[in-house]
Design an enzyme around this catalytic site. Structure first.
Site, PDB file in Angstrom:
ATOM      1  N   LYS A 168      43.937  57.715  22.141  1.00  0.00           N
ATOM      2  CA  LYS A 168      44.875  56.609  22.376  1.00  0.00           C
ATOM      3  C   LYS A 168      45.241  55.900  21.077  1.00  0.00           C
ATOM      4  O   LYS A 168      46.348  55.421  20.920  1.00  0.00           O
ATOM      5  CB  LYS A 168      44.277  55.588  23.361  1.00  0.00           C
TER       6      LYS A 168
ATOM      7  N   LYS B 152      45.448  65.240  31.296  1.00  0.00           N
ATOM      8  CA  LYS B 152      44.985  64.711  32.578  1.00  0.00           C
ATOM      9  C   LYS B 152      46.035  63.788  33.223  1.00  0.00           C
ATOM     10  O   LYS B 152      46.847  63.184  32.521  1.00  0.00           O
ATOM     11  CB  LYS B 152      43.637  63.999  32.422  1.00  0.00           C
TER      12      LYS B 152
ATOM     13  N   LYS C  36      47.451  56.964  34.764  1.00  0.00           N
ATOM     14  CA  LYS C  36      48.249  55.845  35.268  1.00  0.00           C
ATOM     15  C   LYS C  36      49.198  55.340  34.210  1.00  0.00           C
ATOM     16  O   LYS C  36      50.251  54.828  34.501  1.00  0.00           O
ATOM     17  CB  LYS C  36      47.333  54.663  35.629  1.00  0.00           C
TER      18      LYS C  36
HETATM   19  P1  AMP Z   1      41.198  54.571  34.970  1.00  0.00           P
HETATM   20  O1  AMP Z   1      42.474  54.916  35.636  1.00  0.00           O
HETATM   21  O2  AMP Z   1      41.148  55.156  33.585  1.00  0.00           O
HETATM   22  O3  AMP Z   1      40.811  53.153  35.049  1.00  0.00           O
HETATM   23  O4  AMP Z   1      40.075  55.364  35.777  1.00  0.00           O
HETATM   24  C1  AMP Z   1      39.418  54.923  36.938  1.00  0.00           C
HETATM   25  C2  AMP Z   1      38.477  56.015  37.384  1.00  0.00           C
HETATM   26  O5  AMP Z   1      39.204  57.193  37.751  1.00  0.00           O
HETATM   27  C3  AMP Z   1      37.503  56.454  36.282  1.00  0.00           C
HETATM   28  O6  AMP Z   1      36.259  56.733  36.870  1.00  0.00           O
HETATM   29  C4  AMP Z   1      38.123  57.701  35.730  1.00  0.00           C
HETATM   30  O7  AMP Z   1      37.187  58.580  35.169  1.00  0.00           O
HETATM   31  C5  AMP Z   1      38.760  58.301  36.973  1.00  0.00           C
HETATM   32  N1  AMP Z   1      39.940  59.098  36.606  1.00  0.00           N
HETATM   33  C6  AMP Z   1      41.019  58.665  35.923  1.00  0.00           C
HETATM   34  N2  AMP Z   1      41.917  59.652  35.760  1.00  0.00           N
HETATM   35  C7  AMP Z   1      41.374  60.750  36.344  1.00  0.00           C
HETATM   36  C8  AMP Z   1      41.808  62.100  36.510  1.00  0.00           C
HETATM   37  N3  AMP Z   1      42.976  62.511  36.047  1.00  0.00           N
HETATM   38  N4  AMP Z   1      40.986  62.951  37.176  1.00  0.00           N
HETATM   39  C9  AMP Z   1      39.790  62.537  37.661  1.00  0.00           C
HETATM   40  N5  AMP Z   1      39.325  61.278  37.539  1.00  0.00           N
HETATM   41  C10 AMP Z   1      40.095  60.393  36.888  1.00  0.00           C
END
Ligand code: AMP
Ligand code: TRP
Length: 329
Positions: free
Chosen positions: A111, A192, A195
């Site tokens: 990032k 991946k 969001k």
């Molecule tokens: P975040 O959106 O980064 O706040 O992630 C929230 C949770 O979702 C965390 O436990 C991440 O590891 C999981 N997560 C985010 N993106 C992915 C993805 N593409 N595949 C699987 N888990 C994800």
């Protein structure tokens, strides 16, 4: 009873990666462990953001978590900034972690991309995450694969603090699912699903209606050799669809690979499976969103509960590290 802690950033609409990689497990864990789940709005300050947007997304993320099955009478659901102990413990841990170990964090390297203008908070972000986890004496941290390294750092920092200043923190373990731990973008399967990256066709939101899910899955990028094989390196698009289908149905990867010889029917089944997993989440979201005051009061109650645990751990850490804590001298 085991303690579970996890968090999610309010950086945009929750997607199937968040749901299958992490949040679905949170809903299960809340019935098995003393579970704390947090919308990490302080983490949301590490990238460019609009203040009004952040507030709105924090509430929407909480609604998304409730829609995904978190029950505020069963688990503790709260907003990170409502519990000031998170920011306070972070400072003590920043004076425990090293610049060297933070420089090795993959997420920062990706990032930050070497830019000078990157916020200092993006660099220290994993320390705030460590504070989140350690304040609650969490044994287990259910997360997707991308957070593994941050939990590893949390363990290192906690061990170092304990050995330098005396037993203070519980050493947590990451719990990463066997499948769908890293759901990939449907249009760019080499990265991946995220969001914060704008990829309208590559990201399936937990709120997408069935026809939208079907369209996105049908258009998912695969490959041209037509060979049905699970191989995330060589065939990332197809392997991602196989994992999505496996995760949404509970079928094994081998079973799926053995039951299709063309991509079309696999895509159709993957989209149907996602639609049925998401249907109850979508239905609950509308209902919960219309009762905003219930959400706000659930979050207030959650913060009170969280504070009662976090304040004890913070105080213990302050004493151990050598601060002149009022009432203890
Ligand atoms: P975040 O959106 O980064 O706040 O992630 C929230 C949770 O979702 C965390 O436990 C991440 O590891 C999981 N997560 C985010 N993106 C992915 C993805 N593409 N595949 C699987 N888990 C994800
Ligand atoms: N860094 C995590 C992510 O981007 C979110 C997070 C913050 C978190 N604090 C946490 C996850 C504590 C687990 C435990 O996904």
């Amino acid at each position: 009873m085991q303690r579970v802690f996890s968090g999610v950033q309010p950086s945009g609409a929750l997607h199937v990666g968040n749901y299958l990689g992490a949040i679905r497990q949170w809903a299960i864990d809340q019935h098995r462990a003393d579970s704390f789940y947090c919308v990490v709005d302080l983490h949301g300050l590490t990238a460019e953001h609009d203040p009004a947007d952040l507030r709105q997304r924090t509430l929407e993320t909480a609604i998304g978590l409730l829609a995904a099955g978190l029950d505020p009478d069963v688990c503790t659901l709260f907003v990170q900034s409502h519990v000031h102990e998170h920011a306070e413990l972070t400072w003590l841990l920043e004076c425990t972690a090293t610049v060297g170990e933070l420089s090795r964090m993959i997420q920062f390297k990706e990032k930050g991309d070497g830019r000078e203008s990157v916020r200092a908070g993006l660099f220290t972000y994993p320390v705030l995450m460590a504070a989140d986890i350690l304040l609650y004496d969490a044994d287990r941290v259910p997360v997707g694969d991308d957070q593994r390294q941050h939990v590893e750092l949390t363990r290192d920092v906690a061990r170092r603090f304990n050995s330098r200043y005396g037993e203070t923190f519980v050493i947590p373990e990451a719990a990463v699912p066997k499948v769908a731990a890293r759901v990939m973008d449907l249009q760019h399967p080499e990265r991946k699903m995220s969001k914060s990256v704008d990829s309208p066709l590559g990201t399936v939101s937990i709120l997408d209606p069935p026809d939208v899910v079907a369209r996105k899955v049908a258009k998912a990028v695969t490959d041209t050799d037509g060979e049905m094989r699970y191989d995330p390196e060589a065939k990332p698009g197809l392997s991602n669809l196989i994992e999505l289908l496996a995760s949404a149905t509970g079928r094994s990867i081998d079973d799926i690979v053995g039951s299709y010889d063309r991509y079309g029917p696999l895509k159709a089944d993957a989209s149907e499976a996602l639609v049925s997993v998401l249907a109850p989440v979508r239905a609950r979201y509308e209902e919960i969103a219309s009762e905003r005051e219930h959400v706000v009061s659930a979050l207030e109650k959650g913060a009170d509960k969280a504070r009662s645990v976090a304040s004890l751990t913070l105080r213990k850490a302050q004493e151990k590290i050598g601060l002149l804590v009022p009432g203890t001298f």
